[in-house]
Design a protein around this motif. Structure first.
Motif, PDB file in Angstrom:
ATOM      1  N   ARG A  21     -23.845  14.492 -19.882  1.00  0.00           N
ATOM      2  CA  ARG A  21     -23.735  13.401 -18.918  1.00  0.00           C
ATOM      3  C   ARG A  21     -24.675  12.272 -19.293  1.00  0.00           C
ATOM      4  NH1 ARG A  21     -25.300  10.807 -14.616  1.00  0.00           N
ATOM      5  NH2 ARG A  21     -27.153  11.719 -13.769  1.00  0.00           N
ATOM      6  N   ARG A  22     -24.138  11.076 -19.301  1.00  0.00           N
ATOM      7  CA  ARG A  22     -24.944   9.886 -19.596  1.00  0.00           C
ATOM      8  C   ARG A  22     -25.486   9.325 -18.281  1.00  0.00           C
ATOM      9  NH1 ARG A  22     -26.055   9.772 -24.831  1.00  0.00           N
ATOM     10  NH2 ARG A  22     -26.214   7.538 -24.842  1.00  0.00           N
ATOM     11  N   MET A  23     -26.584   8.606 -18.375  1.00  0.00           N
ATOM     12  CA  MET A  23     -27.162   7.970 -17.195  1.00  0.00           C
ATOM     13  C   MET A  23     -26.224   6.859 -16.702  1.00  0.00           C
ATOM     14  SD  MET A  23     -31.097   7.542 -18.511  1.00  0.00           S
ATOM     15  CE  MET A  23     -31.872   7.100 -16.975  1.00  0.00           C
ATOM     16  N   ARG A  31     -34.887   3.730 -14.104  1.00  0.00           N
ATOM     17  CA  ARG A  31     -35.846   4.253 -15.089  1.00  0.00           C
ATOM     18  C   ARG A  31     -36.679   3.111 -15.658  1.00  0.00           C
ATOM     19  NH1 ARG A  31     -37.362   8.696 -17.666  1.00  0.00           N
ATOM     20  NH2 ARG A  31     -38.361   8.402 -19.681  1.00  0.00           N
ATOM     21  N   TRP A  32     -36.032   2.005 -15.991  1.00  0.00           N
ATOM     22  CA  TRP A  32     -36.741   0.836 -16.510  1.00  0.00           C
ATOM     23  C   TRP A  32     -37.758   0.338 -15.483  1.00  0.00           C
ATOM     24  CZ3 TRP A  32     -33.844  -4.241 -18.170  1.00  0.00           C
ATOM     25  CH2 TRP A  32     -34.689  -5.044 -18.949  1.00  0.00           C
ATOM     26  N   ALA A  33     -37.346   0.282 -14.224  1.00  0.00           N
ATOM     27  CA  ALA A  33     -38.259  -0.150 -13.161  1.00  0.00           C
ATOM     28  C   ALA A  33     -39.470   0.786 -13.077  1.00  0.00           C
ATOM     29  CB  ALA A  33     -37.520  -0.206 -11.828  1.00  0.00           C
ATOM     30  N   LEU A  67     -38.507  -6.241 -22.128  1.00  0.00           N
ATOM     31  CA  LEU A  67     -37.511  -5.714 -23.062  1.00  0.00           C
ATOM     32  C   LEU A  67     -38.164  -4.728 -24.024  1.00  0.00           C
ATOM     33  CD1 LEU A  67     -35.775  -9.124 -23.885  1.00  0.00           C
ATOM     34  CD2 LEU A  67     -35.168  -7.484 -22.094  1.00  0.00           C
ATOM     35  N   GLU A  68     -39.372  -5.046 -24.463  1.00  0.00           N
ATOM     36  CA  GLU A  68     -40.107  -4.150 -25.355  1.00  0.00           C
ATOM     37  C   GLU A  68     -40.497  -2.861 -24.631  1.00  0.00           C
ATOM     38  OE1 GLU A  68     -43.268  -5.155 -28.673  1.00  0.00           O
ATOM     39  OE2 GLU A  68     -44.265  -4.994 -26.724  1.00  0.00           O
ATOM     40  N   VAL A  69     -40.888  -2.984 -23.372  1.00  0.00           N
ATOM     41  CA  VAL A  69     -41.223  -1.799 -22.572  1.00  0.00           C
ATOM     42  C   VAL A  69     -40.027  -0.855 -22.516  1.00  0.00           C
ATOM     43  CG1 VAL A  69     -41.791  -0.986 -20.241  1.00  0.00           C
ATOM     44  CG2 VAL A  69     -42.995  -2.969 -21.201  1.00  0.00           C
ATOM     45  N   ALA A  70     -38.855  -1.400 -22.254  1.00  0.00           N
ATOM     46  CA  ALA A  70     -37.652  -0.560 -22.181  1.00  0.00           C
ATOM     47  C   ALA A  70     -37.364   0.093 -23.521  1.00  0.00           C
ATOM     48  CB  ALA A  70     -36.453  -1.392 -21.734  1.00  0.00           C
ATOM     49  N   TYR A  71     -37.466  -0.675 -24.602  1.00  0.00           N
ATOM     50  CA  TYR A  71     -37.106  -0.142 -25.916  1.00  0.00           C
ATOM     51  C   TYR A  71     -38.090   0.919 -26.404  1.00  0.00           C
ATOM     52  CZ  TYR A  71     -35.405   0.249 -30.641  1.00  0.00           C
ATOM     53  OH  TYR A  71     -34.909   0.754 -31.820  1.00  0.00           O
ATOM     54  N   LYS A  72     -39.313   0.873 -25.962  1.00  0.00           N
ATOM     55  CA  LYS A  72     -40.301   1.886 -26.366  1.00  0.00           C
ATOM     56  C   LYS A  72     -40.031   3.244 -25.724  1.00  0.00           C
ATOM     57  CE  LYS A  72     -44.252  -0.979 -27.582  1.00  0.00           C
ATOM     58  NZ  LYS A  72     -45.643  -1.350 -27.233  1.00  0.00           N
ATOM     59  N   ASP A  73     -39.176   3.278 -24.718  1.00  0.00           N
ATOM     60  CA  ASP A  73     -38.880   4.528 -24.025  1.00  0.00           C
ATOM     61  C   ASP A  73     -37.854   5.344 -24.802  1.00  0.00           C
ATOM     62  OD1 ASP A  73     -38.941   6.381 -21.794  1.00  0.00           O
ATOM     63  OD2 ASP A  73     -36.937   5.627 -21.320  1.00  0.00           O
ATOM     64  N   PRO A  74     -38.226   6.547 -25.233  1.00  0.00           N
ATOM     65  CA  PRO A  74     -37.286   7.356 -26.014  1.00  0.00           C
ATOM     66  C   PRO A  74     -36.026   7.751 -25.240  1.00  0.00           C
ATOM     67  CG  PRO A  74     -39.295   8.604 -25.549  1.00  0.00           C
ATOM     68  CD  PRO A  74     -39.519   7.207 -25.061  1.00  0.00           C
ATOM     69  N   VAL A  75     -36.135   7.896 -23.946  1.00  0.00           N
ATOM     70  CA  VAL A  75     -34.959   8.274 -23.152  1.00  0.00           C
ATOM     71  C   VAL A  75     -33.935   7.148 -23.155  1.00  0.00           C
ATOM     72  CG1 VAL A  75     -34.131   8.880 -20.833  1.00  0.00           C
ATOM     73  CG2 VAL A  75     -36.249   9.896 -21.720  1.00  0.00           C
ATOM     74  N   LEU A  76     -34.381   5.915 -22.927  1.00  0.00           N
ATOM     75  CA  LEU A  76     -33.446   4.783 -22.927  1.00  0.00           C
ATOM     76  C   LEU A  76     -32.854   4.555 -24.314  1.00  0.00           C
ATOM     77  CD1 LEU A  76     -35.241   2.273 -20.521  1.00  0.00           C
ATOM     78  CD2 LEU A  76     -33.310   3.803 -20.041  1.00  0.00           C
ATOM     79  N   ARG A  77     -33.666   4.765 -25.358  1.00  0.00           N
ATOM     80  CA  ARG A  77     -33.111   4.646 -26.720  1.00  0.00           C
ATOM     81  C   ARG A  77     -32.070   5.723 -26.962  1.00  0.00           C
ATOM     82  NH1 ARG A  77     -38.441   4.258 -28.325  1.00  0.00           N
ATOM     83  NH2 ARG A  77     -38.223   6.152 -29.558  1.00  0.00           N
ATOM     84  N   GLU A  79     -30.202   7.063 -24.789  1.00  0.00           N
ATOM     85  CA  GLU A  79     -29.025   6.692 -23.994  1.00  0.00           C
ATOM     86  C   GLU A  79     -28.213   5.589 -24.653  1.00  0.00           C
ATOM     87  OE1 GLU A  79     -27.615   7.706 -20.906  1.00  0.00           O
ATOM     88  OE2 GLU A  79     -28.790   9.483 -21.340  1.00  0.00           O
ATOM     89  N   GLY A  80     -28.835   4.861 -25.601  1.00  0.00           N
ATOM     90  CA  GLY A  80     -28.070   3.843 -26.312  1.00  0.00           C
ATOM     91  C   GLY A  80     -28.674   2.455 -26.379  1.00  0.00           C
TER      92      GLY A  80
END
Length: 135
Positions: A21-23, A31-33, A67-77, A79-80
């Protein structure tokens, strides 16, 4: 190779269920928040993105940005999330150009963008209503 039953493997290895299941968009935004809430201090907004040609706008980025904060998160990466550029965030988080401008452009912050402040705005989007936030 010795074949073992799955219940026998539990004693020798950690068994992690495979999740397919994808987020949802809401889960990704929330999650970003959460990540932004844990980011102390000021963040860098993107500079005058409304004046950039579309191709340049989509490539816009800044060090120490949300944007950098989001990209540093392995879970969001995982997810795509493809990168820390505006176009990557717009595609992954399903943001319109108008919403992206209102969220990330320096003309809305005057040097005072914080993780907690932006987290509130992202949660408003996740709940379905950014426009009311800016009205």
């Amino acid at each position: 190779m010795k074949h073992q039953k799955i219940d026998e493997l539990g004693g020798v290895a950690e068994i992690v269920p495979f999740a397919t299941r994808r987020m949802s968009r809401r889960e990704r935004l929330e999650r970003w928040a959460d990540l932004l809430d844990r980011n102390p201090g000021k963040l860098n907004a993107l500079t005058r993105i409304e004046y950039l040609p579309l191709a340049e706008r989509l490539e816009a980025r800044a060090d120490n940005s949300p944007l950098e904060v989001a990209y540093k998160d392995p879970v969001l990466r995982e997810e795509g999330l493809a990168g820390d550029r505006l176009g990557d965030a717009m595609a992954f988080f399903e943001l319109s150009g108008r919403d992206a401008h209102r969220l990330f452009c320096d003309c809305h912050y005057y040097g005072s963008m914080t993780g907690a402040g932006l987290a509130q705005r992202l949660r408003r989007i996740a709940q379905g209503g950014l426009r009311a936030w800016f009205a």
